[in-house]
Design a protein around this motif. Sequence first.
Motif, mmCIF file in Angstrom:
data_model
loop_
_atom_site.group_PDB
_atom_site.id
_atom_site.type_symbol
_atom_site.label_atom_id
_atom_site.label_comp_id
_atom_site.label_asym_id
_atom_site.label_seq_id
_atom_site.Cartn_x
_atom_site.Cartn_y
_atom_site.Cartn_z
ATOM 1 N N PRO A 193 44.725 33.755 35.577
ATOM 2 C CA PRO A 193 45.563 34.917 35.910
ATOM 3 C C PRO A 193 46.333 35.403 34.684
ATOM 4 O O PRO A 193 46.713 34.605 33.817
ATOM 5 N N PRO A 194 46.578 36.696 34.597
ATOM 6 C CA PRO A 194 47.347 37.202 33.452
ATOM 7 C C PRO A 194 48.776 36.707 33.493
ATOM 8 O O PRO A 194 49.350 36.477 34.562
ATOM 9 N N ALA A 195 49.351 36.536 32.309
ATOM 10 C CA ALA A 195 50.764 36.147 32.224
ATOM 11 C C ALA A 195 51.638 37.332 32.600
ATOM 12 O O ALA A 195 51.281 38.492 32.386
ATOM 13 N N HIS A 196 52.795 37.039 33.158
ATOM 14 C CA HIS A 196 53.765 38.073 33.524
ATOM 15 C C HIS A 196 55.088 37.734 32.851
ATOM 16 O O HIS A 196 55.977 37.124 33.462
ATOM 17 N N PRO A 197 55.244 38.108 31.574
ATOM 18 C CA PRO A 197 56.509 37.791 30.884
ATOM 19 C C PRO A 197 57.698 38.319 31.651
ATOM 20 O O PRO A 197 57.683 39.444 32.173
ATOM 21 N N ARG A 198 58.723 37.520 31.737
ATOM 22 C CA ARG A 198 59.889 37.911 32.510
ATOM 23 C C ARG A 198 60.708 38.948 31.750
ATOM 24 O O ARG A 198 60.988 38.775 30.565
ATOM 25 N N PRO A 199 61.104 40.031 32.416
ATOM 26 C CA PRO A 199 61.873 41.075 31.725
ATOM 27 C C PRO A 199 63.260 40.575 31.359
ATOM 28 O O PRO A 199 63.809 39.681 31.998
ATOM 29 N N PRO A 220 50.054 21.599 26.953
ATOM 30 C CA PRO A 220 51.043 20.637 26.441
ATOM 31 C C PRO A 220 51.651 19.775 27.546
ATOM 32 O O PRO A 220 51.968 18.600 27.311
ATOM 33 N N ALA A 221 51.818 20.324 28.742
ATOM 34 C CA ALA A 221 52.386 19.530 29.834
ATOM 35 C C ALA A 221 51.477 18.362 30.188
ATOM 36 O O ALA A 221 51.938 17.221 30.357
ATOM 37 N N LEU A 222 50.181 18.618 30.299
ATOM 38 C CA LEU A 222 49.240 17.539 30.621
ATOM 39 C C LEU A 222 49.154 16.526 29.484
ATOM 40 O O LEU A 222 48.932 15.330 29.725
ATOM 41 N N ALA A 223 49.324 16.995 28.260
ATOM 42 C CA ALA A 223 49.328 16.056 27.125
ATOM 43 C C ALA A 223 50.519 15.098 27.236
ATOM 44 O O ALA A 223 50.385 13.886 26.999
ATOM 45 N N GLN A 270 48.496 29.910 32.294
ATOM 46 C CA GLN A 270 48.174 28.527 32.662
ATOM 47 C C GLN A 270 47.922 27.653 31.441
ATOM 48 O O GLN A 270 48.488 26.560 31.315
ATOM 49 N N ALA A 271 47.063 28.099 30.552
ATOM 50 C CA ALA A 271 46.701 27.263 29.405
ATOM 51 C C ALA A 271 47.895 27.023 28.487
ATOM 52 O O ALA A 271 48.106 25.903 28.001
ATOM 53 N N ALA A 272 48.689 28.062 28.237
ATOM 54 C CA ALA A 272 49.809 27.938 27.305
ATOM 55 C C ALA A 272 50.825 26.912 27.767
ATOM 56 O O ALA A 272 51.437 26.216 26.950
#
Length: 421
Positions: free
Chosen positions: A197-203, A81-84, A75-77
Amino acid sequence: MPSYRRILRQPGALRFSSAALIARFPMSMLGISLILTVEAVYGSYSAAGAVSAAFVVASAIGSPLLARQVDARGQAAVMRPALAVSASALAALIGCLSARAPLPAVLALAAVAGAFTGSMGSLARSRWTVVLSTPQDLHTAFSLEAALDEVAFVIGPPLATALSTAPALPTASGVIACALLQTGGGAWLLSQRATEPPAHPRPRRGRGKDREGDGAPSGAGAPRTPVLRHGAVLAVITVFMLTGGLFGANDVAAVAVAKELGHPSAAGVVLAAWSVGSLSAALAFGARAWGWPLWKQLLAGVTGLAVGCSALPLMPGLVSIAVVMALTGMAIAPTVTIGNNIVQVTVAPSQLTEGLAWIGTALNMGVSLGSLVAGQAIDRTGSHGGYLLVAGFAWMGVLATIVGLPTLRSAKARTDLENPA
């Protein structure tokens, strides 16, 4: 209520839910703020509607795309920047309105602000799946979030109207307030990393199977089937787009009937009755377990909406319309909660934010469509035609639910949410 006290006592729960409430106020305020401000600056309702539509449509398109990145990267990553970008676009938009800049510039900035605003409700609902573990607690949490949506819609539009029309304040005060609420609430929410929530990098694509596993049901450990290839998700999106259509048509019809009856300022009160009914039902609905499977609850919810909406064209005055809207509104939040539950148990955990964001997108697109079609119907036949259209959208939602029952049933058969403890 014990159910709500239990979930809000979880570490960080009250903080992130409060932050998300502040950050989601613009969803109920920015559209009407833009309409009032642009009309005051340019003297054109057509221009005002175009700017508001640019924001809503861009938000509807951008939210699930951002949510997909949120699932993959956190979420933060993604949202910082999106909200900025969104805040910068809103600041530039305010400057353009103050300088009465050419309308295309205002349209472009509204679209940029909408595309990067994201779905704060989806971020909050995703966090609940981190701090809670039982189906009944998640049901209560999603009901709470539906109630908080209604809080925003009860308070937001009157607040935006007051700010945008106050003689002592700048014309763009409503837009300014939205920018501050979105930025401040969003920053507070994203600063709470413990419940993120934890990130789930796409394989990476290749000959091998998805790293999350293969052949598992669509929950934890599922293959990453694209969200929009789940039949149950598509069914919910279709139903909610039609439900959004009745919301949009009802907004325009309420304004029209209030004007026809000589009390144009009463439109806000009539619409508030809709949200008050929804808010009260959301809290009651989430306080207990319900024995029906989710597909039955969804069918009951959309049918209740349709029956209530069918009575609106028969009402003789504003008081009776408001009473019927309050009663009919009691079906809104439970239906939205059920839709979120269906998506939550259907998609993989690594796709949850995206799945939930599609619900908001469906509703927003439906609202835009409903407003457009209702405006044309009311121009020809008056508010009665608008309310007939509201009922039509509602019954189309029932039909879409019935058509989607095979996929909705199969999705629920794989979960323990059909019979919550």
